[in-house]
Design a protein around this motif. Structure first.
Motif, PDB file in Angstrom:
ATOM      1  N   ASP A  55       0.420  -1.573  -0.046  1.00  0.00           N
ATOM      2  CA  ASP A  55       0.333  -0.122   0.051  1.00  0.00           C
ATOM      3  C   ASP A  55       0.747   1.406   0.273  1.00  0.00           C
ATOM      4  OD1 ASP A  55      -2.359  -1.561   0.603  1.00  0.00           O
ATOM      5  OD2 ASP A  55      -1.855  -1.729   2.437  1.00  0.00           O
ATOM      6  N   GLY A  56       2.011   1.029   0.097  1.00  0.00           N
ATOM      7  CA  GLY A  56       2.670   2.226  -0.215  1.00  0.00           C
ATOM      8  C   GLY A  56       3.960   2.129   1.191  1.00  0.00           C
ATOM      9  N   SER A  76       4.918   6.376  -1.645  1.00  0.00           N
ATOM     10  CA  SER A  76       3.466   5.817  -1.276  1.00  0.00           C
ATOM     11  C   SER A  76       2.988   5.387  -2.801  1.00  0.00           C
ATOM     12  CB  SER A  76       2.928   8.045  -1.550  1.00  0.00           C
ATOM     13  OG  SER A  76       3.601   8.530  -0.573  1.00  0.00           O
ATOM     14  N   GLY A  77       3.154   4.376  -3.496  1.00  0.00           N
ATOM     15  CA  GLY A  77       3.065   3.884  -4.640  1.00  0.00           C
ATOM     16  C   GLY A  77       2.750   2.698  -3.752  1.00  0.00           C
ATOM     17  N   GLY A  78       1.389   2.000  -4.482  1.00  0.00           N
ATOM     18  CA  GLY A  78       1.106   0.496  -4.032  1.00  0.00           C
ATOM     19  C   GLY A  78       1.259  -0.237  -4.876  1.00  0.00           C
ATOM     20  N   GLY A  83       0.213   6.949   1.644  1.00  0.00           N
ATOM     21  CA  GLY A  83      -0.779   5.109   1.150  1.00  0.00           C
ATOM     22  C   GLY A  83      -1.323   5.281   0.398  1.00  0.00           C
ATOM     23  N   PHE A  84      -1.826   3.799   0.446  1.00  0.00           N
ATOM     24  CA  PHE A  84      -3.404   3.092  -0.225  1.00  0.00           C
ATOM     25  C   PHE A  84      -4.685   2.878   0.801  1.00  0.00           C
ATOM     26  CE2 PHE A  84      -7.063   0.999  -1.539  1.00  0.00           C
ATOM     27  CZ  PHE A  84      -7.340   1.036  -3.113  1.00  0.00           C
ATOM     28  N   ASP A  85      -5.640   3.184   1.074  1.00  0.00           N
ATOM     29  CA  ASP A  85      -6.158   3.012   2.220  1.00  0.00           C
ATOM     30  C   ASP A  85      -7.278   2.455   1.303  1.00  0.00           C
ATOM     31  OD1 ASP A  85      -8.697   3.357   2.900  1.00  0.00           O
ATOM     32  OD2 ASP A  85      -7.469   4.714   5.330  1.00  0.00           O
ATOM     33  N   CYS A  89     -13.172   4.959  -6.007  1.00  0.00           N
ATOM     34  CA  CYS A  89     -12.861   3.900  -6.438  1.00  0.00           C
ATOM     35  C   CYS A  89     -11.788   3.886  -7.823  1.00  0.00           C
ATOM     36  CB  CYS A  89     -14.368   3.154  -6.881  1.00  0.00           C
ATOM     37  SG  CYS A  89     -15.299   3.415  -6.365  1.00  0.00           S
ATOM     38  N   GLY A  90     -11.705   5.327  -8.223  1.00  0.00           N
ATOM     39  CA  GLY A  90     -10.762   5.150  -9.208  1.00  0.00           C
ATOM     40  C   GLY A  90      -9.037   5.522  -8.945  1.00  0.00           C
ATOM     41  N   ASP A  91      -8.846   4.810  -7.643  1.00  0.00           N
ATOM     42  CA  ASP A  91      -7.995   4.802  -7.165  1.00  0.00           C
ATOM     43  C   ASP A  91      -7.190   3.145  -6.271  1.00  0.00           C
ATOM     44  OD1 ASP A  91      -5.417   5.149  -6.114  1.00  0.00           O
ATOM     45  OD2 ASP A  91      -5.791   6.503  -4.372  1.00  0.00           O
ATOM     46  N   ILE A  92      -7.016   2.703  -7.488  1.00  0.00           N
ATOM     47  CA  ILE A  92      -7.116   1.470  -7.949  1.00  0.00           C
ATOM     48  C   ILE A  92      -5.092   1.239  -6.959  1.00  0.00           C
ATOM     49  CG2 ILE A  92      -7.046  -0.862  -8.073  1.00  0.00           C
ATOM     50  CD1 ILE A  92      -8.992  -0.176 -10.552  1.00  0.00           C
ATOM     51  N   ALA A  93      -5.353  -0.081  -6.137  1.00  0.00           N
ATOM     52  CA  ALA A  93      -4.324  -0.564  -5.566  1.00  0.00           C
ATOM     53  C   ALA A  93      -4.246  -1.867  -5.075  1.00  0.00           C
ATOM     54  CB  ALA A  93      -3.274   0.155  -4.580  1.00  0.00           C
TER      55      ALA A  93
END
Length: 327
Positions: free
Chosen positions: A213-214, A257-259, A315-317, A323-327
């Motif tokens: 998740d980052g 921060s990238g997952g 990071g990703f939550d 919904c467009g922020d997929i990880a």
């Protein structure tokens, strides 16, 4: 038996012969032995269409990734895979999709010695995958998050940022760049869990986590569990080559921060530096020392001059992200 019914699909696409001394698909429970002196390691992950993967994803790649992200959890514990289960929800029966998905799944399962031994299928509004992996790790050798110590080195395997960049390009969040997308898409679609590295680190490293998740968000789990702070060196972070030439803030955010990186972040005593570097060479897996653990709380990212770098996204939550922020 009804054509295309639940048990027909299981038998056609997911039933495989179980390894010796195991009871696999076809009974109420799977049965498997544990090696003497080992503990059972269990992890479950869920992947939801539109949240964790794009609706038009290559099903073979999805089959690979669905298992890979779970195997990465075993790698982070220093565990050896034993078997896995799969629960699958589908809006409709698509035999071509299922055949490709099963091929990607079983290929990685075979390569990782992690056979599918059970699960479930049902009909739902979207594709939902829930996978449980089971492994074993020598007693007292598991790489627990609460075992990091002040003074430990912080290490990262592989490179960072490629999957995040690929996702942004695929979603149209960045200007089209076919060359960068070709270079980074494999990292997003077909991550390779660091199973061998994790097993070799068991008994060497203190703590580990996989970067899903980052880096900052995941590494913070170790810091909280171990009651430590950290200093991370921005210039030391191993950037994927495709990040070269990007805007510095975008490059920094992709790494921190990238997952979907599925690399290992781990801590170890400084006296193990040479052995860890030699291990990386032996396994042909880059390992980079990127920081140190200190007294305090949280991680500070420092630039080459020793100044703290501001980071807006950690990071990703899975609940708060759109919904467009997929990880």
């Amino acid at each position: 038996m009804q054509a295309d019914g639940e048990f027909d699909l299981i038998s056609r696409y997911f039933k495989r012969p179980a390894p010796e001394r195991m009871l696999g698909v076809g009974d109420d429970c799977a049965l498997m032995p544990l090696s003497q002196g080992c503990e059972l390691a269990v992890s479950t992950d869920m992947l939801v269409e539109g949240r964790h993967f794009l609706p038009d994803v290559d099903p073979q790649a999805l089959g690979h990734k669905a298992l890979a992200v779970n195997l990465s959890d075993l790698a982070a514990m220093g565990a050896r895979p034993l078997a896995c289960t799969l629960a699958l929800s589908l809006p409709a029966v698509d035999h071509a999709w299922l055949a490709a998905f099963a091929d990607g799944f079983h290929t990685l399962a075979r390569e990782s010695h992690c056979p599918l031994v059970g699960g479930d299928t049902t009909r739902g509004d979207a594709v939902v995958l829930s996978i449980t992996v089971l492994g074993e790790v020598r007693r007292s050798h598991a790489l627990r998050r609460d075992a990091a110590r002040v003074g430990d080195d912080v290490w990262v395997s592989g490179t960072l940022g490629a999957a995040d960049l690929a996702l942004r390009l695929a979603l149209g969040q960045l200007p089209p760049d076919p060359e960068r997308l070709r270079a980074t898409r494999p990292a997003l679609d077909r991550p390779m869990p660091r199973l061998k590295l994790g097993r070799y680190l068991a008994g060497v490293a203190h703590a580990a986590i996989d970067v899903s998740d980052g880096l900052l968000q995941d590494f913070d789990h170790i810091l909280q569990a171990s009651h430590c702070g950290a200093e991370l060196w921005l210039d030391a972070l191993p950037a994927h080559p495709a990040l070269a030439g990007l805007d510095e803030s975008l490059r920094r955010e992709a790494m921190l921060s990238g997952g979907d990186a599925y690399e290992l972040c781990f801590t170890a005593r400084p006296l193990w530096r040479e052995q860890i570097e030699a291990l990386g060479r032996q396994l042909n897996v880059p390992v980079t020392r990127v920081g140190t653990l200190v007294r305090g709380q949280g991680a500070r990212v420092l630039d080459g001059a020793g100044q703290a770098v501001s980071v807006t996204r950690r990071g990703f939550d899975h609940f708060s992200a759109p919904c467009g922020d997929i990880a």
